[in-house]
Design a protein around this motif. Structure first.
Motif, short mmCIF file in Angstrom:
data_model
loop_
_atom_site.label_atom_id
_atom_site.label_comp_id
_atom_site.label_asym_id
_atom_site.label_seq_id
_atom_site.Cartn_x
_atom_site.Cartn_y
_atom_site.Cartn_z
N ILE A 1 -0.44 -5.34 14.07
CA ILE A 1 -1.81 -5.39 13.54
C ILE A 1 -1.71 -5.82 12.08
O ILE A 1 -0.99 -5.21 11.29
CB ILE A 1 -2.50 -4.02 13.65
N THR A 2 -2.43 -6.90 11.75
CA THR A 2 -2.30 -7.47 10.41
C THR A 2 -3.65 -7.47 9.67
O THR A 2 -4.71 -7.46 10.31
CB THR A 2 -1.74 -8.90 10.48
N PRO A 3 -3.61 -7.47 8.35
CA PRO A 3 -4.83 -7.41 7.54
C PRO A 3 -5.33 -8.81 7.14
O PRO A 3 -4.67 -9.81 7.41
CB PRO A 3 -4.35 -6.65 6.31
N TRP A 4 -6.48 -8.83 6.46
CA TRP A 4 -7.13 -10.09 6.10
C TRP A 4 -6.71 -10.58 4.71
O TRP A 4 -6.95 -11.73 4.37
CB TRP A 4 -8.66 -9.91 6.11
N ASN A 5 -6.10 -9.72 3.90
CA ASN A 5 -5.89 -10.14 2.50
C ASN A 5 -4.76 -11.15 2.34
O ASN A 5 -4.80 -12.01 1.47
CB ASN A 5 -5.71 -8.93 1.58
N LEU B 1 0.00 -9.89 18.93
CA LEU B 1 -0.56 -9.83 17.57
C LEU B 1 -2.07 -9.66 17.63
O LEU B 1 -2.75 -10.39 18.36
CB LEU B 1 -0.22 -11.13 16.84
N LYS B 2 -2.57 -8.70 16.83
CA LYS B 2 -4.02 -8.62 16.64
C LYS B 2 -4.30 -8.78 15.14
O LYS B 2 -4.05 -7.87 14.36
CB LYS B 2 -4.59 -7.28 17.12
N PRO B 3 -4.82 -9.93 14.74
CA PRO B 3 -5.11 -10.12 13.31
C PRO B 3 -6.44 -9.45 12.94
O PRO B 3 -7.21 -9.06 13.82
CB PRO B 3 -5.23 -11.64 13.20
N ALA B 4 -6.68 -9.35 11.65
CA ALA B 4 -7.94 -8.75 11.19
C ALA B 4 -9.12 -9.62 11.65
O ALA B 4 -9.00 -10.84 11.74
CB ALA B 4 -7.94 -8.64 9.68
N GLU B 5 -10.24 -8.96 11.90
CA GLU B 5 -11.42 -9.68 12.41
C GLU B 5 -11.97 -10.68 11.38
O GLU B 5 -12.64 -11.64 11.76
CB GLU B 5 -12.50 -8.69 12.86
N ALA B 6 -11.66 -10.49 10.10
CA ALA B 6 -12.16 -11.42 9.08
C ALA B 6 -11.34 -12.71 9.04
O ALA B 6 -11.83 -13.73 8.54
CB ALA B 6 -12.15 -10.75 7.71
N LYS C 1 -2.73 6.09 9.50
CA LYS C 1 -2.40 7.47 9.88
C LYS C 1 -2.95 7.79 11.26
O LYS C 1 -2.29 8.45 12.07
CB LYS C 1 -3.01 8.46 8.87
N MET C 2 -4.16 7.31 11.52
CA MET C 2 -4.77 7.59 12.82
C MET C 2 -3.92 6.96 13.95
O MET C 2 -3.59 7.62 14.93
CB MET C 2 -6.21 7.03 12.80
N LEU C 3 -3.55 5.69 13.76
CA LEU C 3 -2.77 5.00 14.80
C LEU C 3 -1.38 5.63 14.94
O LEU C 3 -0.87 5.80 16.05
CB LEU C 3 -2.65 3.51 14.48
N THR D 1 3.68 -2.16 14.63
CA THR D 1 3.85 -2.45 13.21
C THR D 1 2.47 -2.77 12.65
O THR D 1 1.74 -3.61 13.19
CB THR D 1 4.88 -3.57 12.97
N PHE D 2 2.09 -2.05 11.60
CA PHE D 2 0.71 -2.09 11.11
C PHE D 2 0.70 -2.31 9.60
O PHE D 2 1.45 -1.66 8.87
CB PHE D 2 0.04 -0.74 11.44
N THR D 3 -0.17 -3.20 9.15
CA THR D 3 -0.47 -3.28 7.72
C THR D 3 -1.98 -3.17 7.58
O THR D 3 -2.72 -3.92 8.21
CB THR D 3 0.03 -4.60 7.10
N GLY D 4 -2.41 -2.21 6.77
CA GLY D 4 -3.84 -2.01 6.57
C GLY D 4 -4.07 -0.73 5.79
O GLY D 4 -3.20 -0.28 5.03
N SER D 5 -5.22 -0.13 6.02
CA SER D 5 -5.59 1.04 5.22
C SER D 5 -4.80 2.28 5.65
O SER D 5 -4.37 2.40 6.80
CB SER D 5 -7.09 1.32 5.39
N THR D 6 -4.66 3.21 4.71
CA THR D 6 -3.95 4.46 5.00
C THR D 6 -4.68 5.24 6.09
O THR D 6 -4.05 5.83 6.97
CB THR D 6 -3.83 5.29 3.70
N ASP E 1 -14.02 -5.91 17.41
CA ASP E 1 -13.84 -4.46 17.33
C ASP E 1 -12.36 -4.16 17.62
O ASP E 1 -11.90 -4.34 18.76
CB ASP E 1 -14.74 -3.77 18.38
N PRO E 2 -11.63 -3.69 16.62
CA PRO E 2 -10.19 -3.49 16.84
C PRO E 2 -9.85 -2.28 17.69
O PRO E 2 -8.72 -2.15 18.16
CB PRO E 2 -9.66 -3.28 15.41
N LYS E 3 -10.82 -1.40 17.93
CA LYS E 3 -10.48 -0.10 18.54
C LYS E 3 -9.90 -0.21 19.96
O LYS E 3 -8.84 0.38 20.22
CB LYS E 3 -11.69 0.83 18.52
#
Ligand code: ADP
Length: 475
Positions: free
Chosen positions: A141-145, A167-172, A228-230, A219-224, A201-203
């Motif tokens: 899971i990857t972020p948009w930045n 791979l699931k990229p960020a929706e943005a 933590k939830m995942l 492997t995840f990059t994103g918010s804390t 919707d990433p859920k």
């Protein structure tokens, strides 16, 4: 979406819009994947694993090297796609494509250096051999930045190790991910080895990633918060995890540093990607008697930075990702000003035409920032530089460590002894000493505490995708 080597619509036919954050315009519609699509992608990755993992390291290396060369050939197109959907200035987008390609090249080489070991036994009739083997299907899971380099930072070591990927990229920012999968396809990486599921919707996708028995690693990059939830859910299924989460980097100027040199470095790293980076300084500690000199230099550089559409020449400050990002920055600045901070420059959303259509916030400098302000604790992810004065009696390393985060930290000093003590004493994963860019495909990137676990890049990066297997042989 790219599943089992084929480009596909979502099973339910749904799509979602991708917006240009500089103009608010719709750039494209992409497939809105869900439950069935992610299951198909996981099945494809599982099926491909036996083929991919049994290639030689030299064969896998060759595919990665081909993908690296294709990225170089398509550098300009990739950079333009990135600027359109993510907003960063074109020059910065080109740098990111290069950084992203570096991972393919680095791990094309590291693929050939997955060494095991032999261990002496105390028994004369026994031999120990340790093998390193790929984990299996990896969910990423990857972020948009950083929409290109965060993909290769995960996929290159996973593929080098012999893992297959969904791979699931960020929706943005799905367009960059689509372009990257075209490159993997053109490199003729076998079908099913790399799969892409785009989703608004990433859920539902995330739920399968953390629970499906075929997935061996997340492997995840994103918010804390999401990380933590995942991680909590993945742990119930004993999946391996790597997490690269938020940060709240201190930038410490010691009293022997040159304030002009330090201010120059601080501006460059603070406003990188308009502050939307997990290694962005969020607390700039300056000795009280140097605050005026530092702030004057810092704010004159900030005032010289042009905000605008990243496609326009000379632009240094692109848009924020969306309305929530603007609201967060506005809230932190209002809170700081209410509690006694001083606004030196910026402090407002840019509403001049044509930027009012996008999500632009003026680069902002605050002084007199104190520990009771939100910005002292909360990650900003925007173009706001909080300057904190400290006194000779203060233990500035302890002040810097006073955060739940532990990703990057920066130190400016001319004393080697201070530099070494700070390097050893700061509880962060990445320390820049008179250096604002301590990152490279060859160097381990990652954090401690709430900033996550695991390392990306470097020798460490490939270990995240390998299992250690022990053989005891009676001979
Ligand atoms: P940010 O706030 O920086 O957007 P997020 O953690 O929300 O950070 O997003 C980072 C990545 O995590 C994105 O790809 C996003 O789609 C994904 N994500 C967000 N929420 C979930 C979730 N509940 N399950 C799986 N992935 C998620």
């Amino acid at each position: 979406m790219f599943i089992d080597g084929k480009w596909k619509e979502a099973e339910n036919g749904g799509t979602f819009d991708v917006l240009n954050p500089a103009t608010g315009e719709v750039l494209a519609k992409v497939a809105d994947g869900g439950h069935e699509d992610v299951i198909a992608a996981i099945n494809a990755a599982d099926k491909a694993f036996s083929v991919w993992s049994s290639l030689t390291a030299y064969q896998r290396s060759h595919y990665l090297y081909t993908a690296f060369q294709l990225m170089m050939d398509k550098k300009e197109d990739l950079a333009r796609t990135m600027t359109l959907e993510q907003g960063k200035p074109l020059a910065a987008a080109r740098n990111e494509v290069q950084y992203g390609a570096d991972f393919l090249l680095w791990f094309a080489e590291e693929a050939k250096r997955i060494y095991g070991q032999t261990i002496p036994s105390s028994r004369p009739d026994q031999r120990f051999i340790v093998l390193k083997q790929p984990l299996g299907v990896v969910a990423a899971i990857t972020p948009w930045n950083y929409p290109v380099s965060m993909i290769t930072r995960k996929l290159a070591p996973a593929l080098a190790a012999g893992c297959t990927v969904v791979l699931k990229p960020a929706e943005a920012t799905p367009l960059c991910a689509i372009e990257m999968c075209k490159i993997f396809q053109e490199a003729q990486i076998p079908e099913g080895v790399v799969n892409l599921v785009t989703a608004c919707d990433p859920k539902p996708v995330g739920e399968q990633f953390v629970s499906h028995p075929f997935v061996r690693k997340l492997t995840f990059t994103g918010s804390t918060k999401v990380g933590k939830m995942l991680a909590g859910k993945a742990s119930r299924h004993m999946k391996r995890i790597s997490l690269e989460l938020g940060g709240h980097a201190p930038f410490i100027v010691f009293d022997d540093a040159d304030p002009v040199h330090a201010a120059k470095g601080a501006v460059l790293v603070k406003f990188l990607n308009t502050g939307q980076a997990c290694i962005s300084p969020n607390r700039i500690f300056v000795p009280r008697h140097m605050v005026d000199a530092f702030t004057a230099e810092f704010s004159s550089r900030v005032n010289a930075m042009k905000a605008g559409n990243g496609m326009d020449p000379g632009v240094k400050i692109g848009p924020l990702v969306g309305p929530d990002a603007i609201a967060k920055v506005e809230n932190q600045v209002a809170d700081a000003l209410k509690k006694g901070a001083r606004l030196i420059t910026g402090g407002k959303r840019i509403m001049d035409s044509p930027l009012e259509k996008g999500y632009f916030y003026a680069p902002t400098v605050l002084t007199r920032v104190t520990q009771d302000m939100l910005i002292f604790r909360e990650e900003t992810f925007g173009p706001v530089a909080p300057i904190i004065a400290y006194d000779p009696a203060d233990d500035v390393i302890a002040m810097a460590n006073d955060t739940n985060y532990g990703l990057a930290a920066y130190v400016y000093t001319q004393s080697t002894s201070r530099a070494m003590r700070a390097f050893e004493g700061l509880r962060f994963g990445i320390i820049g000493i008179n250096d604002i860019n301590p990152t490279s495909a060859a160097a381990p990137f990652g954090g401690i505490k709430d900033s996550g676990m695991g390392r990306e890049g470097a020798k460490e990066g490939i270990n995240e995708y390998l299992e250690t297997k022990l053989g005891g042989f009676s001979v």
